[in-house]
Design a protein around this motif. Structure first.
Motif, PDB file in Angstrom:
ATOM      1  N   VAL A  52      16.390  28.095 -25.941  1.00 53.87           N
ATOM      2  CA  VAL A  52      17.023  27.008 -26.688  1.00 53.87           C
ATOM      3  C   VAL A  52      18.523  27.154 -26.488  1.00 53.87           C
ATOM      4  CG1 VAL A  52      17.475  26.064 -28.987  1.00 53.87           C
ATOM      5  CG2 VAL A  52      15.161  26.774 -28.350  1.00 53.87           C
ATOM      6  N   ALA A  53      19.129  26.117 -25.922  1.00 54.60           N
ATOM      7  CA  ALA A  53      20.562  26.159 -25.613  1.00 54.60           C
ATOM      8  C   ALA A  53      21.413  25.594 -26.748  1.00 54.60           C
ATOM      9  CB  ALA A  53      20.834  25.382 -24.327  1.00 54.60           C
ATOM     10  N   SER A  54      20.884  24.601 -27.482  1.00 51.79           N
ATOM     11  CA  SER A  54      21.681  23.983 -28.542  1.00 51.79           C
ATOM     12  C   SER A  54      20.783  23.277 -29.548  1.00 51.79           C
ATOM     13  CB  SER A  54      22.649  22.961 -27.938  1.00 51.79           C
ATOM     14  OG  SER A  54      21.920  21.899 -27.332  1.00 51.79           O
ATOM     15  N   VAL A  55      21.326  23.082 -30.748  1.00 52.41           N
ATOM     16  CA  VAL A  55      20.671  22.273 -31.775  1.00 52.41           C
ATOM     17  C   VAL A  55      21.755  21.410 -32.393  1.00 52.41           C
ATOM     18  CG1 VAL A  55      19.414  22.264 -33.966  1.00 52.41           C
ATOM     19  CG2 VAL A  55      18.932  24.040 -32.264  1.00 52.41           C
ATOM     20  N   ASP A  56      21.556  20.091 -32.322  1.00 54.50           N
ATOM     21  CA  ASP A  56      22.502  19.150 -32.901  1.00 54.50           C
ATOM     22  C   ASP A  56      21.795  18.336 -33.968  1.00 54.50           C
ATOM     23  OD1 ASP A  56      24.667  19.831 -31.127  1.00 54.50           O
ATOM     24  OD2 ASP A  56      23.610  18.715 -29.564  1.00 54.50           O
ATOM     25  N   LEU A  57      22.502  18.099 -35.081  1.00 51.87           N
ATOM     26  CA  LEU A  57      21.960  17.299 -36.178  1.00 51.87           C
ATOM     27  C   LEU A  57      22.639  15.943 -36.202  1.00 51.87           C
ATOM     28  CD1 LEU A  57      21.897  19.953 -39.047  1.00 51.87           C
ATOM     29  CD2 LEU A  57      20.010  19.254 -37.563  1.00 51.87           C
ATOM     30  N   GLY A  58      21.895  14.926 -36.646  1.00 52.54           N
ATOM     31  CA  GLY A  58      22.476  13.599 -36.759  1.00 52.54           C
ATOM     32  C   GLY A  58      21.524  12.638 -37.423  1.00 52.54           C
ATOM     33  N   SER A  59      21.999  11.388 -37.599  1.00 51.71           N
ATOM     34  CA  SER A  59      21.194  10.368 -38.272  1.00 51.71           C
ATOM     35  C   SER A  59      20.536   9.411 -37.285  1.00 51.71           C
ATOM     36  CB  SER A  59      22.060   9.592 -39.268  1.00 51.71           C
ATOM     37  OG  SER A  59      23.164   9.017 -38.594  1.00 51.71           O
ATOM     38  N   ALA A  60      20.766   9.610 -35.977  1.00 50.89           N
ATOM     39  CA  ALA A  60      20.130   8.773 -34.960  1.00 50.89           C
ATOM     40  C   ALA A  60      20.089   9.529 -33.644  1.00 50.89           C
ATOM     41  CB  ALA A  60      20.910   7.471 -34.797  1.00 50.89           C
ATOM     42  N   PRO A  76      20.063  10.536 -49.287  1.00 46.35           N
ATOM     43  CA  PRO A  76      18.635  10.802 -49.522  1.00 46.35           C
ATOM     44  C   PRO A  76      17.693   9.934 -48.693  1.00 46.35           C
ATOM     45  CG  PRO A  76      19.808  10.858 -51.597  1.00 46.35           C
ATOM     46  CD  PRO A  76      20.798  10.388 -50.553  1.00 46.35           C
ATOM     47  N   LYS A  77      18.023   8.685 -48.404  1.00 48.52           N
ATOM     48  CA  LYS A  77      17.128   7.794 -47.648  1.00 48.52           C
ATOM     49  C   LYS A  77      17.316   7.914 -46.122  1.00 48.52           C
ATOM     50  CE  LYS A  77      14.938   5.595 -50.942  1.00 48.52           C
ATOM     51  NZ  LYS A  77      13.499   5.534 -51.043  1.00 48.52           N
ATOM     52  N   ASP A  78      18.269   8.734 -45.680  1.00 47.83           N
ATOM     53  CA  ASP A  78      18.500   8.912 -44.236  1.00 47.83           C
ATOM     54  C   ASP A  78      17.348   9.674 -43.581  1.00 47.83           C
ATOM     55  OD1 ASP A  78      20.964   7.656 -44.311  1.00 47.83           O
ATOM     56  OD2 ASP A  78      22.130   9.528 -44.217  1.00 47.83           O
ATOM     57  N   THR A  79      17.197   9.451 -42.285  1.00 48.17           N
ATOM     58  CA  THR A  79      16.342  10.303 -41.454  1.00 48.17           C
ATOM     59  C   THR A  79      17.259  11.334 -40.818  1.00 48.17           C
ATOM     60  OG1 THR A  79      14.840   8.466 -40.979  1.00 48.17           O
ATOM     61  CG2 THR A  79      14.768  10.359 -39.487  1.00 48.17           C
ATOM     62  N   VAL A  80      16.921  12.596 -40.960  1.00 43.41           N
ATOM     63  CA  VAL A  80      17.718  13.678 -40.386  1.00 43.41           C
ATOM     64  C   VAL A  80      17.036  14.102 -39.080  1.00 43.41           C
ATOM     65  CG1 VAL A  80      18.661  15.994 -40.715  1.00 43.41           C
ATOM     66  CG2 VAL A  80      18.373  14.463 -42.688  1.00 43.41           C
TER      67      VAL A  80
END
Length: 163
Positions: A52-60, A76-80
């Motif tokens: 695993v080289a990277s992990v990025d978080l976002g809403s899309a 709270p209603k977002d998709t992570v």
């Protein structure tokens, strides 16, 4: 009386021939030919591995599964989304494996599992796999983390918050 010099000449010749034979350099034995060696066996190439080289978080995420809207704070209603970048030690090899995303949130000081998803992956060179966390009723407000595991071993952790 007439003396002949013949015995004297013969004695000198004998002494000279003994001296020549005695001083002759001894011939060295010819060197032995090198022993036939079998070439060392070529070690088997190390099996290709995935990482695993990277992990990025976002809403899309886009069609390539990469985060298009990076974030560490969500509603709270977002998709992570967690976009996991992977690679193989040999770009030409295909390495089977399992990626798992385990989502946790902090509930009054206790880590509670909010979700988990495992995907069977055929890793080949660089790649991207995405995971997401969403609850129909909304995510509880608080601090979260996602643990990314490769073949059962946690390899990266990312923290985020829902406000």
């Amino acid at each position: 009386m007439k003396q002949t010099r013949l015995p004297l000449v013969l004695s000198a010749a004998l002494i000279a021939s003994v001296a020549v034979v005695g001083c002759k350099k001894k011939e060295e034995a010819p060197p032995a030919p090198p022993a036939a060696t079998t070439p060392a066996p070529t070690p088997a190439p190390a099996a290709a591995t995935a990482s695993v080289a990277s992990v990025d978080l976002g809403s899309a995420v886009g069609a390539d599964f990469k985060v298009t809207a990076p974030a560490t704070t969500f509603k709270p209603k977002d998709t992570v989304y967690a976009s996991v970048g992977t690679a193989t030690s040999d770009p030409a090899a295909t390495v089977p494996g399992k990626l798992t995303a385990t989502w946790h949130y902090d509930k009054a000081g206790t880590q509670v599992k909010a979700g988990e998803e495992t995907k069977e992956v055929s890793f080949s060179g660089p790649g991207t796999t995405d995971f997401f966390l969403k609850q129909a009723s909304g995510l509880p407000v608080g601090k979260y983390k996602v643990e990314i595991s490769l073949d059962g071993a946690v390899v990266q952790t990312k923290e985020f918050e829902v406000k």
